[in-house]
Write an enzyme that holds these catalytic residues in place. Structure first.
Site, PDB file in Angstrom:
ATOM      1  N   GLU A 272       0.856  -1.192   0.000  1.00  0.00           N
ATOM      2  CA  GLU A 272       0.000   0.000   0.000  1.00  0.00           C
ATOM      3  C   GLU A 272       0.887   1.234   0.000  1.00  0.00           C
ATOM      4  OE1 GLU A 272      -3.277   1.107  -0.185  1.00  0.00           O
ATOM      5  OE2 GLU A 272      -2.298   3.051   0.070  1.00  0.00           O
ATOM      6  N   GLN A 273       0.610   2.135  -0.943  1.00  0.00           N
ATOM      7  CA  GLN A 273       1.482   3.321  -1.065  1.00  0.00           C
ATOM      8  C   GLN A 273       1.373   4.255   0.141  1.00  0.00           C
ATOM      9  OE1 GLN A 273       0.337   5.365  -4.649  1.00  0.00           O
ATOM     10  NE2 GLN A 273      -1.571   6.113  -3.797  1.00  0.00           N
TER      11      GLN A 273
ATOM     12  N   ARG B 270     -16.526   4.692   4.986  1.00  0.00           N
ATOM     13  CA  ARG B 270     -15.534   3.912   4.240  1.00  0.00           C
ATOM     14  C   ARG B 270     -14.343   3.520   5.133  1.00  0.00           C
ATOM     15  NH1 ARG B 270     -10.744   4.697   1.752  1.00  0.00           N
ATOM     16  NH2 ARG B 270     -10.316   3.497  -0.137  1.00  0.00           N
TER      17      ARG B 270
ATOM     18  N   TYR C 243     -27.808  10.109   4.579  1.00  0.00           N
ATOM     19  CA  TYR C 243     -28.174   9.055   5.530  1.00  0.00           C
ATOM     20  C   TYR C 243     -27.279   9.172   6.760  1.00  0.00           C
ATOM     21  CZ  TYR C 243     -24.454   6.797   2.706  1.00  0.00           C
ATOM     22  OH  TYR C 243     -23.299   6.521   1.999  1.00  0.00           O
TER      23      TYR C 243
ATOM     24  N   ASP D 297     -11.932  -0.902  -8.602  1.00  0.00           N
ATOM     25  CA  ASP D 297     -11.936   0.266  -9.493  1.00  0.00           C
ATOM     26  C   ASP D 297     -10.867   0.168 -10.583  1.00  0.00           C
ATOM     27  OD1 ASP D 297     -14.019   1.431  -8.166  1.00  0.00           O
ATOM     28  OD2 ASP D 297     -12.902   3.152  -7.388  1.00  0.00           O
TER      29      ASP D 297
HETATM   30  C1  LIG Z   1     -19.385   9.919  -4.434  1.00  0.00           C
HETATM   31  C2  LIG Z   1     -19.096   8.459  -4.322  1.00  0.00           C
HETATM   32  C3  LIG Z   1     -19.931   7.668  -3.547  1.00  0.00           C
HETATM   33  C4  LIG Z   1     -19.707   6.283  -3.459  1.00  0.00           C
HETATM   34  N1  LIG Z   1     -20.567   5.522  -2.720  1.00  0.00           N
HETATM   35  C5  LIG Z   1     -20.432   4.186  -2.721  1.00  0.00           C
HETATM   36  C6  LIG Z   1     -21.352   3.362  -2.002  1.00  0.00           C
HETATM   37  O1  LIG Z   1     -22.299   3.848  -1.361  1.00  0.00           O
HETATM   38  N2  LIG Z   1     -21.184   1.989  -2.031  1.00  0.00           N
HETATM   39  C7  LIG Z   1     -20.153   1.417  -2.731  1.00  0.00           C
HETATM   40  O2  LIG Z   1     -20.049   0.161  -2.748  1.00  0.00           O
HETATM   41  N3  LIG Z   1     -19.233   2.180  -3.393  1.00  0.00           N
HETATM   42  C8  LIG Z   1     -19.345   3.542  -3.411  1.00  0.00           C
HETATM   43  N4  LIG Z   1     -18.427   4.306  -4.066  1.00  0.00           N
HETATM   44  C9  LIG Z   1     -17.294   3.663  -4.770  1.00  0.00           C
HETATM   45  C10 LIG Z   1     -16.174   3.160  -3.860  1.00  0.00           C
HETATM   46  O3  LIG Z   1     -15.724   4.173  -2.977  1.00  0.00           O
HETATM   47  C11 LIG Z   1     -15.006   2.647  -4.700  1.00  0.00           C
HETATM   48  O4  LIG Z   1     -15.503   1.964  -5.826  1.00  0.00           O
HETATM   49  C12 LIG Z   1     -14.142   1.679  -3.896  1.00  0.00           C
HETATM   50  O5  LIG Z   1     -13.559   2.340  -2.805  1.00  0.00           O
HETATM   51  C13 LIG Z   1     -13.058   1.051  -4.782  1.00  0.00           C
HETATM   52  O6  LIG Z   1     -12.223   0.255  -4.005  1.00  0.00           O
HETATM   53  P1  LIG Z   1     -10.800  -0.185  -4.556  1.00  0.00           P
HETATM   54  O7  LIG Z   1     -10.184  -1.014  -3.476  1.00  0.00           O
HETATM   55  O8  LIG Z   1     -10.930  -0.763  -5.912  1.00  0.00           O
HETATM   56  O9  LIG Z   1      -9.993   1.169  -4.757  1.00  0.00           O
HETATM   57  P2  LIG Z   1      -9.536   2.238  -3.668  1.00  0.00           P
HETATM   58  O10 LIG Z   1     -10.472   2.289  -2.528  1.00  0.00           O
HETATM   59  O11 LIG Z   1      -9.277   3.493  -4.433  1.00  0.00           O
HETATM   60  O12 LIG Z   1      -8.155   1.665  -3.113  1.00  0.00           O
HETATM   61  C14 LIG Z   1      -6.990   1.642  -3.895  1.00  0.00           C
HETATM   62  C15 LIG Z   1      -5.794   1.611  -2.942  1.00  0.00           C
HETATM   63  O13 LIG Z   1      -4.621   1.407  -3.712  1.00  0.00           O
HETATM   64  C16 LIG Z   1      -3.600   2.275  -3.218  1.00  0.00           C
HETATM   65  N5  LIG Z   1      -2.647   2.468  -4.327  1.00  0.00           N
HETATM   66  C17 LIG Z   1      -2.815   3.218  -5.449  1.00  0.00           C
HETATM   67  N6  LIG Z   1      -1.736   3.114  -6.248  1.00  0.00           N
HETATM   68  C18 LIG Z   1      -0.860   2.270  -5.621  1.00  0.00           C
HETATM   69  C19 LIG Z   1       0.433   1.749  -5.951  1.00  0.00           C
HETATM   70  N7  LIG Z   1       1.045   2.059  -7.101  1.00  0.00           N
HETATM   71  N8  LIG Z   1       1.031   0.900  -5.073  1.00  0.00           N
HETATM   72  C20 LIG Z   1       0.411   0.569  -3.896  1.00  0.00           C
HETATM   73  N9  LIG Z   1      -0.800   1.056  -3.532  1.00  0.00           N
HETATM   74  C21 LIG Z   1      -1.438   1.860  -4.393  1.00  0.00           C
HETATM   75  C22 LIG Z   1      -4.351   3.524  -2.784  1.00  0.00           C
HETATM   76  O14 LIG Z   1      -3.602   4.289  -1.865  1.00  0.00           O
HETATM   77  C23 LIG Z   1      -5.602   2.904  -2.164  1.00  0.00           C
HETATM   78  O15 LIG Z   1      -5.418   2.601  -0.804  1.00  0.00           O
HETATM   79  C24 LIG Z   1     -18.607   5.693  -4.151  1.00  0.00           C
HETATM   80  C25 LIG Z   1     -17.738   6.486  -4.898  1.00  0.00           C
HETATM   81  C26 LIG Z   1     -17.997   7.847  -5.011  1.00  0.00           C
HETATM   82  C27 LIG Z   1     -17.070   8.697  -5.849  1.00  0.00           C
END
Ligand SMILES: Cc1cc2nc3c(=O)[nH]c(=O)nc-3n(C[C@H](O)[C@H](O)[C@H](O)COP(=O)(O)OP(=O)(O)OC[C@H]3O[C@@H](n4cnc5c(N)ncnc54)[C@H](O)[C@@H]3O)c2cc1C
Length: 404
Positions: free
Chosen positions: A34-35, A107, A221, A301
């Site tokens: 994790e960065q 979150r 909410y 994502d």
């Molecule tokens: C307005 C809004 C409302 C939302 N509401 C909801 C909701 O109600 N319910 C829901 O399910 N989702 C919701 N989401 C979406 C949700 O927040 C994301 O889809 C989710 O957090 C994605 O998780 P992830 O682990 O894929 O990515 P992230 O949570 O972005 O995690 C990625 C991680 O990788 C790390 N990283 C990045 N690059 C590197 C690297 N090169 N080396 C090491 N580490 C790295 C980052 O620091 C981070 O910790 C919402 C989004 C938005 C914008």
């Protein structure tokens, strides 16, 4: 005796930590890079639908999240202009209908629950302050380079999972400039956490509210046992904020006040009670043709950025993790297992991406089209509205395409 296969994961967000737990359950030893140096209070509220909470329960993370989360009784849909109730999506019986609870949580609380669960597993190592900066996938394994400050280090494993979010380094390297790029959607999300004591009782009820207006909508909410109210205002606009850290871009309350000037008093009162706004441009992307290459796969994502209008980004990342664990369990050959993971997940995640985009268009209709939408929602009624979410929320086993 052969040793456990070793998975490397880039990113300790919701997706990366869920994947670490699922792969540990599948017999892997896991190193998560994790960065960030430490878990931060980034983001705000998340709606955790049953398709995701069922997996969290199975991983042992749900019980850690439960004390700080809240189960809403319903989503109430209102008209922006006068606050009239358009429709109600009942959620009180979510668990009996879909097999797992529907929860509202911060979150950071979800990330903490996953992290604490991961720390109880001997098979999982978390390397904080380690940014993945390169990788090479070969016939016998994968090697990564990661940076700790100015120091460049290396690690090897059997596979690399890119769970590094919207601006994924792993995706850029895997797909290159040929693949679809994330594009600004023309909408921004304004987020605030409001002290519940500053709000009237109706805003503190254990329910979610969705207000539909012209080219804008509002969601709120309660969170953290009702101590705060999570507010998200989504508006059609050009984004002119800083291009750097989009989580922490400040929003100007006066802009929002003007933008919502014709909304009902209670919505305006809620917006006025926020002491600080964070502004967040929303990105969208066409589906990626492939999520894997050799011993590398994308998750969350990084694989399928989606607009938040079905509140499914985190939920789909958690579903990915469960499917990845299933695909790699039982000593399958890694490349075949990763291909099976993509096959199991791509169609459903793509559908959720597309439905999220469609939902956003419907939410922001104005004039006669908005009027027709409200009439149609009213005519649908609570039961049939709820039926429309079965395909998404149902966590009961129904074959490989399901959440569990
Ligand atoms: C307005 C809004 C409302 C939302 N509401 C909801 C909701 O109600 N319910 C829901 O399910 N989702 C919701 N989401 C979406 C949700 O927040 C994301 O889809 C989710 O957090 C994605 O998780 P992830 O682990 O894929 O990515 P992230 O949570 O972005 O995690 C990625 C991680 O990788 C790390 N990283 C990045 N690059 C590197 C690297 N090169 N080396 C090491 N580490 C790295 C980052 O620091 C981070 O910790 C919402 C989004 C938005 C914008």
């Amino acid at each position: 005796m052969s040793s456990a296969p070793h998975a490397l994961i880039a990113g300790a967000g919701i997706g990366g930590l869920s994947a670490a737990l699922c792969l540990a359950q599948a017999g892997f030893s896991v190193s998560v890079f994790e960065q960030a140096d430490a878990l931060e209070e980034v983001g705000a509220g998340l709606q955790i639908s049953p398709n995701a909470s069922a997996i969290l329960r199975q991983l042992g993370a749900l019980e850690r999240l439960r004390p700080s989360s809240l189960a809403p009784r319903a989503v109430k849909i209102r008209r922006a202009r006068d606050g009239a109730l358009i429709a109600v999506l009942p959620l009180a019986d979510a668990e009996s209908r879909w097999g797992a609870p529907y929860l509202l949580a911060h979150r950071a609380d979800l990330q903490r629950a996953l992290l604490e669960t991961a720390l109880t597993h001997d098979a999982i190592t978390i390397c904080a302050g380690a940014a993945v900066a390169g990788f090479a996938s070969g016939r016998d394994g994968v090697a990564i380079a990661y940076k700790r400050g100015a120091i460049r280090l290396e690690a090897t494993g059997d596979c690399l999972i890119g769970a590094d979010g919207l601006r994924s380094f792993v995706r850029q390297r895997l797909v290159g400039s040929d693949g679809p790029q994330s594009k600004f959607s023309g909408r921004t999300a304004w987020r605030a956490l409001v002290d519940a004591n500053r709000l009237p009782a109706e805003m503190r009820r254990p329910e979610s509210a969705l207000w539909l207006g012209s080219k804008a909508h509002l969601v709120h909410y309660p969170l953290r046992g009702g101590a705060v109210v999570n507010v998200v205002a989504i508006v059609d606009e050009d984004f002119r904020g800083p291009s750097g850290d989009f989580w922490s871009s400040q929003g100007d309350a006066a802009y929002l006040e003007a933008r919502f000037a014709r909304w009902h008093e209670s919505a305006k009162g809620l917006l006025a009670a926020a002491s600080e706004w964070r502004k967040w441009p929303l990105y969208d992307s066409a589906p990626l043709a492939r999520w894997t290459g050799g011993r590398v796969a994308l998750l969350g994502d990084a694989a399928h950025p989606m607009l938040p209008f079905l509140a499914q980004g985190a939920a789909q990342a958690i579903e990915d993790a469960a499917a990845l664990g299933r695909a790699l369990a039982g000593g399958h050959e890694i490349e075949q297992g990763l291909a099976a993971y993509q096959t199991a997940r791509r169609a459903r995640a793509t559908r959720v991406q597309q439905e999220s985009r469609r939902q956003g268009t419907i939410y922001h209709l104005s004039g006669a089209a908005g009027f027709a939408r409200d009439l149609a929602l009213r005519a649908l009624g609570a039961e049939r509205l709820r039926d429309r979410y079965d395909w998404l929320y149902d966590a009961r086993p129904r074959g490989e395409a399901s959440a569990l």
